[in-house]
Design a protein around this motif. Sequence first.
Motif, PDB file in Angstrom:
ATOM      1  N   UNK A  56       0.963  -1.068  -0.291  1.00 20.93           N
ATOM      2  CA  UNK A  56       0.093  -0.014   0.079  1.00 20.93           C
ATOM      3  C   UNK A  56       0.906   1.145   0.113  1.00 20.93           C
ATOM      4  N   UNK A  57       0.874   2.062  -0.862  1.00 21.74           N
ATOM      5  CA  UNK A  57       1.364   3.542  -0.778  1.00 21.74           C
ATOM      6  C   UNK A  57       0.493   4.285  -0.054  1.00 21.74           C
ATOM      7  N   UNK A  58       0.600   5.501  -0.336  1.00 21.42           N
ATOM      8  CA  UNK A  58      -0.233   6.637   0.359  1.00 21.42           C
ATOM      9  C   UNK A  58      -1.349   6.994  -0.598  1.00 21.42           C
ATOM     10  N   UNK A  59      -2.434   7.141   0.174  1.00 21.13           N
ATOM     11  CA  UNK A  59      -3.953   7.565  -0.492  1.00 21.13           C
ATOM     12  C   UNK A  59      -4.224   6.650  -1.628  1.00 21.13           C
ATOM     13  N   UNK A  60      -4.457   7.045  -2.716  1.00 26.60           N
ATOM     14  CA  UNK A  60      -4.990   6.252  -3.940  1.00 26.60           C
ATOM     15  C   UNK A  60      -3.865   5.255  -4.598  1.00 26.60           C
ATOM     16  N   UNK A  61      -2.684   5.272  -4.026  1.00 25.81           N
ATOM     17  CA  UNK A  61      -1.622   4.777  -4.863  1.00 25.81           C
ATOM     18  C   UNK A  61      -1.091   3.562  -4.161  1.00 25.81           C
ATOM     19  N   UNK A  62      -0.217   2.805  -4.947  1.00 28.86           N
ATOM     20  CA  UNK A  62       0.452   1.561  -4.366  1.00 28.86           C
ATOM     21  C   UNK A  62       1.959   1.454  -4.885  1.00 28.86           C
ATOM     22  N   UNK A  63       2.627   0.697  -4.299  1.00 27.49           N
ATOM     23  CA  UNK A  63       4.236   0.658  -4.528  1.00 27.49           C
ATOM     24  C   UNK A  63       4.461  -0.940  -5.085  1.00 27.49           C
ATOM     25  N   UNK A  64       5.248  -0.868  -6.095  1.00 29.83           N
ATOM     26  CA  UNK A  64       5.479  -2.222  -6.396  1.00 29.83           C
ATOM     27  C   UNK A  64       7.096  -2.550  -6.624  1.00 29.83           C
ATOM     28  N   UNK A  65       7.614  -3.398  -5.798  1.00 33.07           N
ATOM     29  CA  UNK A  65       9.169  -3.790  -6.045  1.00 33.07           C
ATOM     30  C   UNK A  65       9.316  -4.959  -6.411  1.00 33.07           C
TER      31      UNK A  65
END
Length: 405
Positions: free
Chosen positions: A296-305
Amino acid sequence: MLVVQKFGGSSVADAACIMRVAQHAVAQYRAGQKIVVVLSAQGNTTDDLLAKAREINPDPSKRELDMLLVTGEQQAAALMALAIHKLGAPAISLNAVQVGIEATSLYGNARIKRIRPDRITRALELNNIVIVAGFQGVNRYGDMTTLGRGASDTTAVALAAVLGADICEIYSDVTGVFTADPRIVPTARKLPAISYDEMLELASMGAQVLHNRAVEMAKRHRVKLVLRSSRYFEDTGTQVKEGSTMEKLLFSGLALDRDVARISILGLRDRPGIAYHVFSLLAAQKICVDIILQTEGSGQTKDISFTVAKADMQSALDVLAINKDAIGFESTTHDTTLTKLSIIGAGMATNFGVASAMFEALYDCGVNINLISSSEIKITVLIDAEMADRAAKAIHEKFAQLMEE
Ligand code: ASP
Ligand code: MG
């Protein structure tokens, strides 16, 4: 009995090595076995040829590189035939065109599609020892292609499968499969046997004993594989086969893979299809992605590693940068100071506490975990490269203790 024997580069590095391998093959031949020998190029020939090409042209054509690289294996094969002749036995060397090893067209990383066994079968019927140049195939344009670094193992297993060989022996400068690299973990033990799945994980996770596609193929075609030393022929090595222990082992090995780069894509728009978009772009560039983690990122975003081989990092970053707006993300970060450490054991899925034991060992030696991924028979962590050897020792020791209990 038909035996396919593969010898790696260090096993045929010079004339004396070649003579020793020839003597071994001839002794078995005289004992009544049919022998097919698959060879890698001598010593560092492949690396030397690559360096030579780059000296002349830093951006060499893949087709021409393959034209060049296949000569390494071909030299070794012809020299081996000459050595066997010298010992008074009949032998014939064959390259991929002569055998009929049909492969896909991708230069540098082709896959074997089909092998016509006729030429080898005929040569064997005429009582020859047959020597085959490993690592090469012929594509549909009639060009020679290579099958990927380390792929002579795959040539050997493919031949064993189509010829219905009784066994495929892979000889190298190690005496078998160890629970860890003995140079890093001195208490590592040699395994008398290991299952295909465990071997596949170890091979894919950086234990450099066997080409992973060779293991995959051996499993699929039920080829009996044995890994042996070309220096100590009396050593029985490690067998790769199904059902090799009464109980599935909790821990059968640990592998380090230092060729890893982590890329993180931050602030991805959170909508369906985004992962597909990112990874299809990478796949189109023929970039293999390994561990993937989405958070989960912040707000309406996410992170992918995710991780890729170091050599692929720049092209991965480039393709992401070019498609930044189309994909929709804020930024990328990357890290090349990491090492991938994996533990493998077929009994993991049915035993409690394997993951916690591994994490406890890492905690005890103060190693921070960057990424974790796991499967039925494997747990992988991404850790600081500088801590890798110490972590390997600590984890190995922990499981040695656990299995004593
Ligand atoms: N000679 C090739 C290499 O160095 C193939 C092999 O050794 O299996 O990758
Ligand atoms: Mg090899």
